[in-house]
Structure formats: structure tokens, C-alpha cells
Design a protein around this motif. Structure first.
Motif, short mmCIF file in Angstrom:
data_model
loop_
_atom_site.label_atom_id
_atom_site.label_comp_id
_atom_site.label_asym_id
_atom_site.label_seq_id
_atom_site.Cartn_x
_atom_site.Cartn_y
_atom_site.Cartn_z
N TRP A 154 61.24 -57.71 -91.97
CA TRP A 154 60.70 -57.58 -90.62
C TRP A 154 59.34 -56.90 -90.59
O TRP A 154 58.51 -57.18 -89.73
CB TRP A 154 61.72 -56.90 -89.69
CG TRP A 154 62.85 -57.87 -89.39
CD1 TRP A 154 64.11 -57.83 -89.92
CD2 TRP A 154 62.79 -59.05 -88.57
NE1 TRP A 154 64.84 -58.91 -89.47
CE2 TRP A 154 64.06 -59.67 -88.63
CE3 TRP A 154 61.80 -59.64 -87.79
CZ2 TRP A 154 64.37 -60.84 -87.94
CZ3 TRP A 154 62.10 -60.82 -87.09
CH2 TRP A 154 63.37 -61.40 -87.17
N LYS A 174 56.12 -58.83 -88.99
CA LYS A 174 55.21 -58.22 -88.00
C LYS A 174 53.76 -58.34 -88.45
O LYS A 174 52.86 -58.61 -87.66
CB LYS A 174 55.55 -56.73 -87.85
CG LYS A 174 56.46 -56.47 -86.68
CD LYS A 174 56.61 -54.98 -86.45
CE LYS A 174 58.03 -54.73 -85.97
NZ LYS A 174 58.53 -53.41 -86.22
N SER A 201 58.76 -58.57 -82.75
CA SER A 201 57.77 -58.61 -83.84
C SER A 201 56.50 -59.34 -83.44
O SER A 201 55.56 -59.45 -84.22
CB SER A 201 58.36 -59.31 -85.07
OG SER A 201 59.54 -58.68 -85.46
#
Ligand code: SF4
Ligand code: SF4
Length: 329
Positions: A221, A225, A267
């Protein structure tokens, strides 16, 4: 000049580099099963482009005469339309020739012997790609896709993507585990020429570990991002997606789906990709069985939820077949 007949863009202008051979495409989950070989037992030796283009011409002529190869039967890429009658060229390339990966997904074909697949030799593609461009046989209006294996751990990856971007490729799609961050991917996103599809398959750390069998949820993650940030200046364009493969009885519950979509939105990612585990669908097809009701309902839920969250939804093969079969849209 255009001529109308039934054909597909891969057959006309595509190449798929596989571990030990080259094919017209990588499609194999339709009735005919695909596997239209261009070169069998290929290990990276010089390619004879005339031989390849002549073979394509032979298939194209058959299509013009209404003789469709049985291996193409049922493939959604087959369409009846006008095709440009021009000298042969390549504008679709799929790189799928290595099996090394930094993830260990429970549904992956490499699950049988990860160690062997992670050390399996693969050939270099840079020399033949440079040759293809030098001969001006490539046209930039198609698509270049990466699957594999994990592209970002391929030795040639950064060099290959940088070369493609520099030499006019306009649409590149990379399928990545998202575990290793790639500067070349970031560059491609910033230039608006490359999209990355990140394999999430979960919305929680626990499920990620169950499906991927590596402990990289946070890293995934974090990288997602960073890639999303690279597309920030390209407003309303989509270059980053997260993907979820529905694995019946494992990650097929609404809570997991909700968390995955939530993380995707948080994100800064505006698009999702959905598919259903291939082996599962193959088995159902072989037994001539219907998809279970809960799965159909879940697929419907995903479609509705994506609309509510304003997420673009991309349907991969098995999901697309289900949507069409059960008329979900
Ligand atoms: S119709 Fe389908 S199987 Fe046949 S060459 Fe095209 S993509 Fe491949
Ligand atoms: S990320 Fe792709 S190649 Fe890697 S283990 Fe998962 S399915 Fe296989």
C-alpha cells in the motif's frame, strides 16, 4: 484501404513472448483455448521477422476467407469490422516470458514448485525489441503489456521500459505484485504513457498473508500510494489500478471487498480490476456447472459499490464472462 472481415488485433499485429515460445496472444480461457504458436521452443535466439510476419499474413488471409482458426473460437477479441489493408506491422506486445516472483499467491500457476519457478531461466528480450524498432516494424498505436512473473524484478525491466518510453511506445501496462517500487514505472506514469495494475487480492493484512503468502501488505500500500502520487498532475486520467482476484471460499466476502475498495480510494487510486480465479472457472466449465449464487451476487455487489465510490471498474476475462453470462449490467 479497409477490408471487412472477422479477425482480432492480436492476430493482426500482436506477439506474446512466453517462457519457451512466442504466440500470437496470451488468451486461453475461451472455448478454443488459444495457443496460436508463432515460434515453438524459443530461447531468445535471433528472430526472423519475415518468417513471423509471413505467418501472420497466412492467418490473416484465412480470416479474410472466413476460415477462423478453431483455437480462436469463443474469444471475445474476435470481431467483424473493417481492418486496414497494409504492410504487416506489430503494435501489440505481451511480455510473459519469465516466472520469477516476489509474491507467492495461492492461485498462481507457480504455486506447485515456487523454488523451481523462481530459478527457471528466461531469455533476454532487449536485443529483439531493439531490432524490431530498428526495422521500423513497430507502430506506437497499440499496447505493450507485462505479466510474468513479477516484471519489476526482471533484470532488463528498467532498461526495457525506459527504451520503450524513449522510442515512442504510448501505451504500456504493467501487472505487478506492487512489492518492489520501480522508477521506470513512475516515469511512465508521469509521462502519461504507462499504467500499473497492482495485485492486492485482499483488504486486510491477514487476508493478504493468506493469499500472497508473503508479509508485504504495508509495503504494497506504501508503493500503491507512491504510484498514485505520480499520476496526481494528470487529472482525470487513470494510470494506477489495484486488482482483486476472487478466490471462491477464501477472499469472497463483502467485508474484505469493502476494505480493499476503501484502501484503494484512500491511496488516491481511481480504478479497480476484477477477475475470478482461473482454475476454479476452468473446473466449473469442465463439469458444465453454473456459478454459485453467492458469487454472482458478490460480483453484482462489486459493480454497484464501484459505481457508488466513483471507481472505474475493469473486468478481466473470467469476471467479464460471468457478467455477460448472468447479464449483470
Ligand atoms: S481471437 Fe483470441 S485466441 Fe485468437 S489470436 Fe485473437 S486473441 Fe488470440
Ligand atoms: S504476483 Fe502474479 S506471478 Fe507473482 S505469485 Fe502472484 S500470481 Fe504469480
Amino acid at each position: 484501404m479497409m477490408q471487412e472481415y472477422t479477425s482480432c488485433h492480436w492476430l493482426q499485429h500482436g506477439l506474446s513472448f512466453e517462457n519457451d515460445h512466442i504466440e500470437m496472444c496470451c488468451l486461453c480461457c475461451h472455448k478454443g483455448g488459444g495457443r496460436l504458436y508463432i515460434k515453438e521452443n524459443y530461447n531468445g535466439k535471433d528472430v526472423n521477422w519475415d518468417e513471423i510476419l509471413n505467418l501472420k499474413e497466412k492467418f490473416i488471409n484465412d480470416n479474410k476467407n472466413g476460415i477462423i482458426d478453431p483455437r480462436c473460437e469463443g474469444c471475445f477479441n474476435l470481431v467483424n469490422r473493417g481492418w486496414e489493408d497494409t504492410k504487416p506491422y506489430i503494435n501489440y506486445i505481451h511480455f510473459n516470458h519469465w516466472t520469477h516472483c516476489n509474491s507467492d499467491c495461492i492461485y498462481c500457476y507457480t504455486k506447485w514448485d515456487k523454488k523451481a519457478f523462481n530459478s527457471r531461466p528466461h531469455y533476454k528480450v532487449m536485443p529483439m525489441i531493439k531490432d524490431l524498432f530498428k526495422r521500423k516494424l513497430f507502430r506506437p498505436d497499440g499496447e505493450i503489456t507485462f505479466a510474468g512473473g513479477e516484471p519489476t524484478i526482471l533484470n532488463e525491466f528498467e532498461e526495457l521500459v525506459t527504451f520503450l518510453l524513449k522510442n515512442g511506445a504510448e501505451r504500456i501496462t504493467v501487472h505487478s505484485s506492487g512489492i518492489k517500487y520501480s522508477k521506470a514505472i513512475e516515469k511512465g506514469i508521469k509521462e502519461g504513457k504507462l499504467s500499473v495494475c497492482l495485485s492486492a487480492d485482499s483488504g486486510t493484512k491477514e487476508m493478504y498473508k493468506t493469499v500472497k503468502r508473503v508479509d508485504k501488505f504495508d509495503k504494497f500500500w506504501q508503493n500503491a500510494k507512491k504510484y498514485a502520487k505520480a499520476q496526481e498532475k494528470l487529472e482525470n486520467k487513470i494510470y494506477v489500478e489495484t486488482k482483486y482476484i476472487l478466490i471462491p471460499e477464501i477472499n469472497t466476502n463483502k467485508e474484505e471487498i469493502d476494505k480493499w475498495m476503501e484502501l484503494t480510494v484512500k491511496s488516491g487510486i481511481k480504478s479497480i480490476v476484477i477477475d475470478i480465479e482461473n482454475d476454479y472457472c476452468k473446473e466449473l466449465r469442465a463439469k458444465d456447472e453454473e456459478k454459485p449464487q453467492y458469487l454472482i451476487e458478490l460480483c453484482n455487489y462489486i459493480i454497484q459499490r464501484a459505481k457508488e465510490l466513483n471507481l472505474n471498474l475493469v473486468e478481466y476475462n473470467n469476471f467479464r464472462y460471468l457478467v455477460t453470462e448472468y447479464k449483470l449490467i
